[in-house]
Motif scaffolding. Structure first.
Motif, PDB file in Angstrom:
ATOM      1  N   GLY A  25       7.428  57.568  -6.092  1.00  0.00           N
ATOM      2  CA  GLY A  25       6.172  56.840  -5.988  1.00  0.00           C
ATOM      3  C   GLY A  25       4.965  57.753  -6.010  1.00  0.00           C
ATOM      4  N   PRO A  26       3.781  57.180  -5.963  1.00  0.00           N
ATOM      5  CA  PRO A  26       2.549  57.972  -6.073  1.00  0.00           C
ATOM      6  C   PRO A  26       2.309  58.908  -4.896  1.00  0.00           C
ATOM      7  N   GLN A  27       2.660  58.478  -3.679  1.00  0.00           N
ATOM      8  CA  GLN A  27       2.413  59.335  -2.520  1.00  0.00           C
ATOM      9  C   GLN A  27       3.400  60.492  -2.458  1.00  0.00           C
ATOM     10  N   VAL A  28       4.663  60.220  -2.712  1.00  0.00           N
ATOM     11  CA  VAL A  28       5.663  61.289  -2.744  1.00  0.00           C
ATOM     12  C   VAL A  28       5.313  62.297  -3.847  1.00  0.00           C
ATOM     13  N   THR A  29       4.882  61.787  -4.993  1.00  0.00           N
ATOM     14  CA  THR A  29       4.525  62.663  -6.102  1.00  0.00           C
ATOM     15  C   THR A  29       3.302  63.501  -5.773  1.00  0.00           C
ATOM     16  N   ALA A  30       2.279  62.878  -5.161  1.00  0.00           N
ATOM     17  CA  ALA A  30       1.065  63.615  -4.786  1.00  0.00           C
ATOM     18  C   ALA A  30       1.377  64.685  -3.739  1.00  0.00           C
TER      19      ALA A  30
END
Length: 264
Positions: A133-138
């Motif tokens: 997801g976006p938070q894990v990736t960020a």
């Protein structure tokens, strides 16, 4: 202890939820949204543990019917993925951390340690197949930037980040267990040690166990407990960073890179 696994939901549905590409307007349940459902699920897991988490329990917390959740979240597998991604967005990611790459990795490790203390249920989810997801990736992007440009290969950068976060995962378990033991027994580690230490001194023969008696007594007096998980975390982190420093120094001799390990 029950272990759950991330990445068990339908890939297309999980990714659509994680990146909010197909969020549906609520037809029942009032202003129900994916975000509200996920935050309620996190509250349940924080307060009652992962074993208590179910679609029904989340619906009860929101005051809606269980079936209304399925309009937004296909099932528990997908819900766990979005919960993980959401809480990983909590870690602070400042750009001006002093101390070079070593200071940056220290800040990352401490943020991850604090994250697990806030959400102990994270230790009950195996993430070898992480939610993409976006938070894990960020978070991963930020952690890689801590060691970008210091002479490591891409694989070494990934390995360094994994080494540090794996240390956190192992070290924080003791801190979580100590906190839970105090809550469930009504006795702090210091109180437990004070109650047991006098009896241990009577039965522990220093002639039979000379090292255990000497070192254990010294540590127990210092920690006022059998162990100090926070001190163990910091000690282990420092030794890991020492090892990484050797690797970086070896790269420096071949690449001419001059970034200092710290600002000391």
């Amino acid at each position: 202890m029950t272990i759950e696994y991330s990445g068990t939901g339908d890939p297309a549905r999980s990714l659509a939820l994680l990146w909010r590409t197909r969020e549906r307007p609520s037809r029942r349940g009032g202003d129900l949204t994916v975000a509200r459902i996920v935050h309620a699920a996190i509250e349940v897991a924080d307060a009652e543990g992962l074993a208590a988490l179910s679609m029904r329990r989340v619906a009860e917390r929101l005051g809606v019917g269980t079936m209304s959740l399925y309009t937004h979240v296909p099932g528990k597998g997908e819900l766990l993925d979005v919960m993980l991604d959401t809480v990983h967005g909590e870690t602070a990611r400042p750009d001006d951390v002093p101390g070079g790459w070593r200071g940056r990795l220290t800040q990352i490790a401490r943020e991850n340690f604090a994250l697990h203390l806030r959400h102990p249920w994270l230790l009950q989810i195996a993430t070898t197949r992480p939610p993409l997801g976006p938070q894990v990736t960020a978070k991963y992007e930020y952690e890689l930037r801590a060691v970008d440009g210091i002479g490591l290969t891409d694989l070494e950068m990934d390995s360094v980040v994994t080494l540090v976060t794996s240390h956190v995962h192992g070290a924080v378990r003791g801190a979580v267990e100590a906190a839970q033991a105090a809550q469930r027994t009504g006795m702090t580690d210091a109180q437990w040690w004070q109650a047991h230490a006098p009896y241990l001194e009577k039965v522990l023969d220093p002639r039979r166990f000379p090292l255990a008696a000497r070192v254990g007594t010294t540590a127990g007096q210092e920690y006022q407990a059998a162990a100090d998980p926070h001190r163990a975390f910091e000690f282990g982190l420092a030794r890991i960073l020492d090892g990484i420093e050797v690797l970086v120094r070896d790269r420096d001799t071949t690449t001419g890179h001059t970034e200092p390990a710290t600002d000391r």
